[in-house]
Enzyme design. Structure first.
Site, mmCIF file in Angstrom:
data_model
loop_
_atom_site.group_PDB
_atom_site.id
_atom_site.type_symbol
_atom_site.label_atom_id
_atom_site.label_comp_id
_atom_site.label_asym_id
_atom_site.label_seq_id
_atom_site.Cartn_x
_atom_site.Cartn_y
_atom_site.Cartn_z
ATOM 1 N N ARG A 163 32.698 42.381 46.511
ATOM 2 C CA ARG A 163 32.699 41.387 45.428
ATOM 3 C C ARG A 163 32.982 39.983 45.959
ATOM 4 O O ARG A 163 33.583 39.153 45.286
ATOM 5 C CB ARG A 163 33.731 41.751 44.340
ATOM 6 C CG ARG A 163 33.504 43.110 43.708
ATOM 7 C CD ARG A 163 32.175 43.199 42.979
ATOM 8 N NE ARG A 163 31.990 44.536 42.419
ATOM 9 C CZ ARG A 163 31.377 45.540 43.043
ATOM 10 N NH1 ARG A 163 30.869 45.356 44.261
ATOM 11 N NH2 ARG A 163 31.250 46.721 42.480
ATOM 12 N N SER A 234 33.105 45.460 34.124
ATOM 13 C CA SER A 234 34.356 45.733 34.844
ATOM 14 C C SER A 234 35.212 44.478 34.872
ATOM 15 O O SER A 234 34.803 43.460 35.432
ATOM 16 C CB SER A 234 34.052 46.191 36.273
ATOM 17 O OG SER A 234 33.303 47.383 36.257
ATOM 18 N N GLU A 329 37.777 40.401 38.063
ATOM 19 C CA GLU A 329 36.412 40.004 38.423
ATOM 20 C C GLU A 329 35.930 38.886 37.515
ATOM 21 O O GLU A 329 35.148 38.028 37.929
ATOM 22 C CB GLU A 329 35.464 41.198 38.289
ATOM 23 C CG GLU A 329 35.487 42.179 39.437
ATOM 24 C CD GLU A 329 34.296 43.111 39.387
ATOM 25 O OE1 GLU A 329 33.172 42.623 39.181
ATOM 26 O OE2 GLU A 329 34.491 44.324 39.579
#
Length: 350
Positions: A163, A234, A329
């Site tokens: 990520r 998410s 995130e």
């Protein structure tokens, strides 16, 4: 370039949070982006490029210009061993994956139904079911906001990580991704090592359509449709902890799942939240999803404060229970700039 009369951001963020922007512009081409960033009218205003708004929480009025990326286009160059697929940054990622399956372009079916635009995929180095964008990304084209020139980075120069990418660090706020090129190998082998996909182990008969359908089935069972329930997918990253800490935690939590990574063990954040008894936990109209604990949802009337309080509660509970700090995130925007959960919650609690 279009100037939108409405200043409401609710239609442009998948959380469906009701906030306004000072001004909303729509860019339909790279030249539109250049015109906006070179126009004296907007020179002193904060400018935020926005695709599908699938990874964004607006925490208050955005004091600046929100620039909607609506740059579309796809092209394919075929070589003996590969397809090189160039895609403009405004294209919808889920639609792209399905289009590839429909047109015999293998390689990204594991990334089906990940919400967002193509232009945000390299920033997050999106990933699912054993595949990450870095595994198929040949290059990324971007507009340098200082020179207003188009530049290109090859895969290795993007510094992809879990990520992570150069676009979240050295190039953050200094560029806008305008297109990516994917390298899709004609000699395709299904990637079935991750979780429920192991049910398709017979690699001799498994097709890209089989993998695509299975991923869609899994995601539909677990993840709410943002068109029905506001969410950003998410909410937290899967944390990476040392092997020492993992084996220590196993003494108290013998069912704790983990995946081997370079720096230790990757732990499913959804499991940590679920095991902490937080599935379904609510603060006003913000809620931990009852099926997938990694997703925080807006049941209809949640405010950004509700989402922030819920996220803080989840983070604090997990920290106290496992001594693991979750990292979000989702990107938070407050007072025209990106902020972190800790500082935002501190501001709102005083």
């Amino acid at each position: 370039m279009k100037i939108l009369l409405s200043k409401e951001l609710k239609p442009y963020n998948s959380f469906s949070i009701n906030q306004n922007a000072e001004l909303i512009l729509q860019a339909d081409s790279v030249q539109d982006l250049i015109d906006i960033w070179s126009d004296d009218k907007y020179s002193d205003m904060i400018k935020l490029p926005l695709g599908a708004g699938s990874n964004t929480l607006f925490c208050n009025v955005f004091n600046g210009v929100v620039v909607l990326n609506r740059i579309y286009g796809r092209s394919v160059i075929e070589t003996e061993g590969d397809y090189f697929l160039k895609v403009s940054s405004g294209e919808d990622w889920p639609n792209l994956v399905e289009w590839c399956v429909d047109n015999g372009l293998p390689g990204i079916e594991n990334l089906a139904m990940i919400p967002g635009c193509v232009g945000t995929a390299p920033i997050q180095n999106i990933g699912a079911y054993g595949l990450e964008l870095k595994d198929v990304c040949e290059s990324v084209e971007y507009l340098d906001l200082d020179s207003l020139q188009i530049k290109t980075l090859q895969n290795t120069d993007c510094y992809f990580g879990y990520r992570e990418s150069i676009f979240k660090h050295e190039l953050k706020d200094k560029c806008i991704i305008t297109a990516i090129t994917l390298r899709l190998a004609k000699k395709w082998t299904p990637l079935l090592s991750y979780g429920p996909l192991s049910a398709l182990r017979d690699k001799k008969t498994t097709t890209t359509r089989d993998v695509f359908n299975k991923v869609c089935e899994i995601r539909c069972q677990k993840l709410p449709d943002p068109k029905v329930l506001g969410n950003a997918g998410s909410f937290f990253k899967n944390p990476i902890i040392s092997s020492k800490q993992y084996f220590s935690l196993l003494k108290s939590y013998p069912n704790l799942p983990a995946y081997d990574v370079k720096d230790g063990k990757k732990i499913p954040a959804g499991w940590l939240i679920d095991n902490a008894g937080l599935k379904g936990f609510k603060i006003n109209d913000a809620q931990v999803h009852k099926e997938q604990a990694l997703v925080l949802i807006n049941n209809g009337e949640a405010t950004s404060d509700d989402i922030l309080k819920l996220a803080h509660h989840v983070k604090l509970t997990v920290l106290n229970m496992y001594n693991i700090e979750l990292e979000h995130e989702v990107r938070f925007y407050a007072n025209g700039k990106e902020s972190f959960l800790s500082e935002l919650f501190h501001e709102r609690s005083h």
